[in-house]
Design an enzyme around this catalytic site. Structure first.
Site, PDB file in Angstrom:
ATOM      1  N   HIS A  61       0.815  -1.217   0.000  1.00 52.56           N
ATOM      2  CA  HIS A  61       0.000   0.000   0.000  1.00 52.56           C
ATOM      3  C   HIS A  61       0.852   1.273   0.000  1.00 52.56           C
ATOM      4  CE1 HIS A  61      -4.036  -1.873   0.776  1.00 52.56           C
ATOM      5  NE2 HIS A  61      -3.206  -2.890   0.958  1.00 52.56           N
ATOM      6  N   ASP A 111       3.195   9.390  -0.987  1.00 56.28           N
ATOM      7  CA  ASP A 111       2.067   8.559  -0.561  1.00 56.28           C
ATOM      8  C   ASP A 111       1.866   7.446  -1.589  1.00 56.28           C
ATOM      9  OD1 ASP A 111      -0.193   7.756   0.864  1.00 56.28           O
ATOM     10  OD2 ASP A 111      -0.898   9.806   1.137  1.00 56.28           O
TER      11      ASP A 111
HETATM   12  P1  ADP Z   1      -3.249   6.267   4.905  1.00 53.35           P
HETATM   13  O1  ADP Z   1      -3.584   4.895   4.487  1.00 53.35           O
HETATM   14  O2  ADP Z   1      -1.782   6.561   4.841  1.00 53.35           O
HETATM   15  O3  ADP Z   1      -3.813   6.653   6.217  1.00 53.35           O
HETATM   16  P2  ADP Z   1      -5.165   7.258   2.856  1.00 53.35           P
HETATM   17  O4  ADP Z   1      -5.467   8.649   2.440  1.00 53.35           O
HETATM   18  O5  ADP Z   1      -4.961   6.320   1.724  1.00 53.35           O
HETATM   19  O6  ADP Z   1      -3.906   7.304   3.849  1.00 53.35           O
HETATM   20  O7  ADP Z   1      -6.353   6.684   3.712  1.00 53.35           O
HETATM   21  C1  ADP Z   1      -6.781   7.321   4.866  1.00 53.35           C
HETATM   22  C2  ADP Z   1      -8.153   6.794   5.211  1.00 53.35           C
HETATM   23  O8  ADP Z   1      -8.412   7.077   6.592  1.00 53.35           O
HETATM   24  C3  ADP Z   1      -9.245   7.442   4.395  1.00 53.35           C
HETATM   25  O9  ADP Z   1     -10.225   6.490   4.057  1.00 53.35           O
HETATM   26  C4  ADP Z   1      -9.799   8.501   5.350  1.00 53.35           C
HETATM   27  O10 ADP Z   1     -11.179   8.779   5.152  1.00 53.35           O
HETATM   28  C5  ADP Z   1      -9.609   7.839   6.694  1.00 53.35           C
HETATM   29  N1  ADP Z   1      -9.433   8.909   7.703  1.00 53.35           N
HETATM   30  C6  ADP Z   1      -8.409   9.750   7.821  1.00 53.35           C
HETATM   31  N2  ADP Z   1      -8.637  10.653   8.808  1.00 53.35           N
HETATM   32  C7  ADP Z   1      -9.862  10.354   9.310  1.00 53.35           C
HETATM   33  C8  ADP Z   1     -10.683  10.900  10.348  1.00 53.35           C
HETATM   34  N3  ADP Z   1     -10.301  11.946  11.062  1.00 53.35           N
HETATM   35  N4  ADP Z   1     -11.876  10.331  10.563  1.00 53.35           N
HETATM   36  C9  ADP Z   1     -12.257   9.270   9.838  1.00 53.35           C
HETATM   37  N5  ADP Z   1     -11.549   8.711   8.862  1.00 53.35           N
HETATM   38  C10 ADP Z   1     -10.363   9.238   8.595  1.00 53.35           C
HETATM   39  O1  F6P Z   2      -2.221   2.464   4.164  1.00 53.66           O
HETATM   40  C1  F6P Z   2      -0.993   2.478   4.797  1.00 53.66           C
HETATM   41  C2  F6P Z   2      -1.134   2.076   6.258  1.00 53.66           C
HETATM   42  O2  F6P Z   2       0.116   1.943   6.840  1.00 53.66           O
HETATM   43  C3  F6P Z   2      -1.844   0.785   6.480  1.00 53.66           C
HETATM   44  O3  F6P Z   2      -1.057  -0.363   6.353  1.00 53.66           O
HETATM   45  C4  F6P Z   2      -2.332   1.013   7.833  1.00 53.66           C
HETATM   46  O4  F6P Z   2      -3.363   0.174   8.219  1.00 53.66           O
HETATM   47  C5  F6P Z   2      -2.762   2.455   7.778  1.00 53.66           C
HETATM   48  O5  F6P Z   2      -1.804   3.068   6.993  1.00 53.66           O
HETATM   49  C6  F6P Z   2      -2.937   3.101   9.141  1.00 53.66           C
HETATM   50  O6  F6P Z   2      -1.817   2.886   9.950  1.00 53.66           O
HETATM   51  P1  F6P Z   2      -1.877   2.040  11.291  1.00 53.66           P
HETATM   52  O7  F6P Z   2      -2.501   0.724  10.962  1.00 53.66           O
HETATM   53  O8  F6P Z   2      -0.459   1.942  11.724  1.00 53.66           O
HETATM   54  O9  F6P Z   2      -2.733   2.852  12.221  1.00 53.66           O
END
Ligand code: ADP
Ligand code: F6P
Length: 468
Positions: free
Chosen positions: A165, A373
């Site tokens: 990812h 990212d």
């Molecule tokens: P990562 O996997 O690195 O966290 P992404 O942007 O791919 O980054 O995914 C983040 C996910 O977490 C999204 O689906 C987003 O809606 C969710 N998310 C992030 N911040 C919040 C929050 N404050 N409340 C609910 N969901 C959140």
């Molecule tokens: O999408 C990348 C990622 O590291 C996932 O593997 C992971 O579940 C998510 O971000 C959130 O991080 P964590 O599981 O460490 O809270």
């Protein structure tokens, strides 16, 4: 043995570190992986195995089984030492910063290596009780790279796929890791290795050619270290239908109404990210500060809502970024706030999917500026949540995997605070016809390249991969 009643011939066994039971109204920052897998599994009636998030004094391998909305989850607890060395250690103090090009934050420690290997063995030992001969096994993310090797060593012959990812780092960075060859070699125990974009796949094959004396064959076949694996790019998507519906739900409408009242005729810019140094939050805040300085006429007419729930908060680098952001938000608000206006609303909590959809829909600009990212699902969610008759503008980092699929966004260099400031001005000034034109193309892509397409394409490629 766990069976899912009436299952199709090939059951999908999904494995990831974090397992979040499927629920469209769950609250909190789940991260992209959990959100996408919950959506994919809702559609495929699979089983999802991983860590419960809980700690136990002694590892037992005891499975906690839950069934919800057609998805079975099976989780295990880990020992405190496992969590320290595997999750906080090798996964998030070594691989995460390294894979996001931050060797300044990357820590190498043999205890971490040992913990990572131990937890992967524990996952394999437990999975043996779940796997049936026809299952397709799909392992996710940097926490579990050696899991196929452990399963093969235990006699598992099923098809096993891996999906990363995160980005894959350039050779020069990856080779700073003492055990880099051992880690990469273990990917060759999979049948198929998937990346978010062709760019990350190319950096992987580049490593194989240079460090593994490798060769690239047809159809993604990569030979290196005397072994062969198939590699491919499979950009992850969101459950666009469900998110659009969420944006029209009563909860989203209630949130949008609440936001309208509080926006009070101003323009809202929104950022939603886990509180992670890879998300470019510091540069974003400084870029916004610069926008305010360059555009004094916008004071009191605009504000930035940054939602950033804390993540991995026992790790020093995460505590540091949190402190920096608190100081910066204090500086920005201290310098510019009025009695009736605060330029930056900085919120450290999670929201339900529906509330989040209502927040995105209320924002004139979505500001998504990670420094690096794998994909970034927030960019796609922002687009899916917009009102087609009056959509907002997406500002997106060119260093997010999503930028390759979303060229109609305003693409920016997130390291340049000037570019961030300029793009905010451009986004706020964009006329409705141009906003609609850009949004229609973006929304069509988000709907077409959704989570179903991602799962379908990956599983089809895994099923069709030739086996030696
Ligand atoms: P990562 O996997 O690195 O966290 P992404 O942007 O791919 O980054 O995914 C983040 C996910 O977490 C999204 O689906 C987003 O809606 C969710 N998310 C992030 N911040 C919040 C929050 N404050 N409340 C609910 N969901 C959140
Ligand atoms: O999408 C990348 C990622 O590291 C996932 O593997 C992971 O579940 C998510 O971000 C959130 O991080 P964590 O599981 O460490 O809270």
């Amino acid at each position: 043995m766990i069976r899912t009643a009436g299952r199709p011939a090939n059951r999908l066994v999904v494995v990831s570190n974090r397992v979040t039971p499927p629920a469209t109204d769950s609250t909190g920052s789940q991260g992209g992986l959990a959100v996408a897998l919950a959506a994919a599994l809702r559609q495929s009636r699979g089983i999802w195995f991983g860590w419960s998030g809980n700690q136990t004094s002694e590892f037992t391998g005891q499975l906690n089984i839950h069934r919800s909305q057609g998805v079975t989850t099976a989780t295990i607890d880990l020992e405190e030492r496992d969590v320290d060395e595997y999750y906080n250690g090798y996964a998030n103090r070594t691989l995460w910063p390294l894979f996001h090009y931050r060797i300044d934050l990357t820590e190498y420690d043999r205890q971490f290596d040992a913990g990572y290997a131990r937890v992967n063995r524990r996952f394999a030992d437990t999975l043996l009780h779940i796997i049936e001969p026809d299952d397709i096994i799909w392992i996710h993310d940097y926490h579990l790279i050696p899991l196929a090797r452990e399963l093969r060593a235990r006699g598992i012959q099923n098809r096993i796929g891996f999906f990363l990812h995160t980005p894959w780092p350039p050779v020069r960075l990856l080779t700073t890791m003492p055990s880099h060859k051992q880690l990469v070699k273990s990917l060759f125990d999979y049948d198929l290795v998937g990346f978010q974009t062709a760019e990350w796949m190319d950096t992987f094959t580049d490593y194989c050619v240079r460090e593994g004396d490798g060769q690239i064959g047809v159809d993604g076949m990569v030979s290196a270290f005397g072994r062969t694996v198939r590699a491919g790019a499979f950009p992850i998507g969101i459950d666009a239908d469900a998110f659009q519906k969420a944006a029209r739900s009563p909860e989203a409408r209630a949130m949008a109404k609440r936001m309208r009242t509080s926006i009070a005729g101003r323009a809202m810019i929104v950022g939603v990210d886990r509180l992670d140094y890879s998300k470019g939050l510091e540069e974003r805040f400084i870029g916004y500060e610069r926008f305010l300085a360059d555009n004094p006429d916008e004071l009191n007419r605009v504000f930035l809502l940054q939602i950033a729930p804390p993540s991995r908060n026992t790790i020093g680098s995460y505590q540091e970024i949190r402190e920096k952001l608190e100081q910066l938000s204090g500086r920005i608000n201290g310098a510019a706030a009025e009695v009736d206006w605060v330029p930056l609303r900085y919120v450290n909590r999670g929201y339900s999917r529906r509330e989040l959809a209502g927040i995105y829909r209320s924002a004139r600009v979505g500001l998504v500026t990670p420094l690096r990212d794998g994909m970034n699902l927030v960019a796609k969610e922002y687009v899916a949540a917009q009102d087609p008759a009056d959509p907002g503008v997406l500002i997106l980092s060119r260093f997010a995997g999503a930028a390759l699929q979303m060229p109609e966004a305003l693409l920016v260099n997130p390291y340049s605070t000037e570019e961030i400031a300029d793009s905010i001005r451009q986004g706020l000034a964009m006329d409705k016809s141009q906003r609609i034109r850009r949004w229609e193309t973006l929304a069509e892509g988000v709907a077409r390249e959704d989570v179903t397409a991602w799962r379908r394409d990956f599983v089809a490629a895994l099923e069709s991969t030739p086996r030696s």
